[in-house]
Design a protein around this motif. Structure first.
Motif, mmCIF file in Angstrom:
data_model
loop_
_atom_site.group_PDB
_atom_site.id
_atom_site.type_symbol
_atom_site.label_atom_id
_atom_site.label_comp_id
_atom_site.label_asym_id
_atom_site.label_seq_id
_atom_site.Cartn_x
_atom_site.Cartn_y
_atom_site.Cartn_z
ATOM 1 N N ARG A 40 0.771 -1.924 4.771
ATOM 2 C CA ARG A 40 -0.217 -1.696 3.877
ATOM 3 C C ARG A 40 -1.413 -2.370 5.381
ATOM 4 O O ARG A 40 -1.239 -3.089 6.008
ATOM 5 N N LEU A 42 -5.212 -3.000 4.813
ATOM 6 C CA LEU A 42 -6.369 -3.252 3.743
ATOM 7 C C LEU A 42 -7.902 -3.427 4.999
ATOM 8 O O LEU A 42 -7.789 -3.373 5.723
ATOM 9 N N PHE A 70 -5.397 0.000 1.083
ATOM 10 C CA PHE A 70 -6.232 -1.143 -0.012
ATOM 11 C C PHE A 70 -7.459 -1.213 1.008
ATOM 12 O O PHE A 70 -7.967 -0.983 1.837
ATOM 13 N N ARG A 88 -5.414 1.998 -3.036
ATOM 14 C CA ARG A 88 -5.758 0.727 -4.770
ATOM 15 C C ARG A 88 -7.098 0.054 -3.922
ATOM 16 O O ARG A 88 -7.406 0.377 -2.817
#
Length: 363
Positions: A40, A42, A70, A88
């Motif tokens: 992930r 970010l 993200f 997202r």
């Protein structure tokens, strides 16, 4: 209470944020390699999502490397542009979000720059009262242990207090100058490791090194080429919280239109036919059990009283009463008050006559 300086707020919200230039991003991507597994990434100040999109394209990834991206963005127009570029996105102030701790394997942070103004800030707080420092403190916990931080800030942000903060939470720290020198930016790279309480000679050397760059006593070098400095390790694909805690009216309306709250299950929730049937007792109920069952509404139907009148039981309840008992013990009279719960059953007269249809109370 601390607030953003009006001039800084105007620059940040109107035109500008300070997006990282493509040349710096390309050099940064070449220093990283993504190991196989689930990742992930970010960007909590993602702007239009261009920086993260470029990093995803250019960071070298080995086979079976899956990356979910993200982002968080405050400005509505930039958030709308970033949404299709990321997996997202939250349209929110990052300080109004909940992001699971240790949920990210790579954190790219190019925060807004500026001073915070506060009347009640102490000396220690003032030393850390800059936007870029507050953003770093807010989002660094989202990075997993062993995760990689890429922080883009002005070199002057490396104050002694901030340098100490970084040295306590990062290992293998390197600082390079950005390719575009408009804002005297540097790119700080490090591996997250909690080293608070470890006053080592290496850590003290790092504090001095970062502080000297911040004070202009030492210059950060260029980012090298043709060498991989950091490996981004995978993490567990377990669910984690990524949500905003202060939704707007429009977002609430959109959520209710999509999920409809409890009302789609209204019939299932309130329809008596969906309730489980009450099993029949194994033997005749005692008066005490019968009164409790009546009061709880578990017994209903036609009943015939001793005088031959028929009622339809409607509702049961209980009433607390006090019973007084008097006893003579020798020369003394002892009075005892005992609390009792008396069942009250409401019923409808269904026997033909003048009382037909009246509600009566059966004690």
């Amino acid at each position: 209470m601390a607030v953003m300086h009006p001039r800084v707020a105007g620059n940040y919200l109107k035109d500008g944020y300070y997006p990282t230039d493509e040349a710096t991003l390309s050099k940064l991507a070449r220093l990283l390699v993504c190991l196989p597994g689930h990742h992930r990434f970010l960007d909590p100040c993602c702007g239009e999502g261009l920086a993260m999109a470029q990093l995803l394209r250019e960071i070298e990834g080995e086979a079976d490397c899956q990356i979910d991206s993200f982002g968080v963005e405050l400005d509505a127009k930039r958030a709308a542009l970033a949404k299709p570029r990321l997996h997202r996105l939250l349209h929110s102030n990052v300080f109004d979000t909940v992001i699971g701790p240790g949920s990210q394997s790579f954190l790219f942070l190019n925060p807004p720059y500026g001073d915070l103004v506060g009347d009640q800030l102490g000396k220690t707080q003032r030393a850390m009262a800059r936007l870029e420092i507050q953003f770093t403190r807010r989002v660094l916990p989202t990075l997993k242990r062993g995760g990689i931080l890429a922080l883009v800030i002005p070199s002057t942000s490396l104050t002694p207090a901030f340098s100490r903060f970084l040295s306590e939470r990062l290992d293998d720290v390197r600082v390079f100058r950005a390719e575009t020198d408009r804002f005297k930016q540097v790119v700080l790279l490090g591996v997250k490791h909690d080293q608070r309480g470890k006053a080592t000679e290496q850590r003290q050397h790092l504090i001095e090194h970062l502080t000297q760059i911040g004070q202009g006593e030492r210059q950060a070098g260029p980012m090298p080429e043709g060498v991989t400095l950091y490996q981004i390790a995978p993490l567990s694909p377990q669910p984690f919280r990524f949500e905003k805690v202060c939704p707007s009216v429009d977002e609430l309306r959109e959520a209710f239109e999509a999920h409809q709250g409890l009302w789609p299950t209204f019939d299932l929730t309130f329809d008596k036919r969906s309730r489980h049937s009450v099993p029949r007792p194994l033997k005749r109920l005692s008066p005490w059990h019968l009164s409790l069952s009546l009061a709880a509404g578990q017994v209903a139907g036609r009943v015939v009283s001793n005088d031959g009148k028929t009622q339809l039981l409607v509702k049961g309840g209980t009433q607390k009463v006090q019973k007084t008992q008097t006893q003579v013990e020798g020369d003394q009279v002892v009075t005892t008050k005992v609390d009792q719960f008396v069942p009250l059953i409401r019923a409808i007269h269904i026997t033909s006559g003048p009382a037909f249809g009246q509600i009566v109370v059966i004690r």
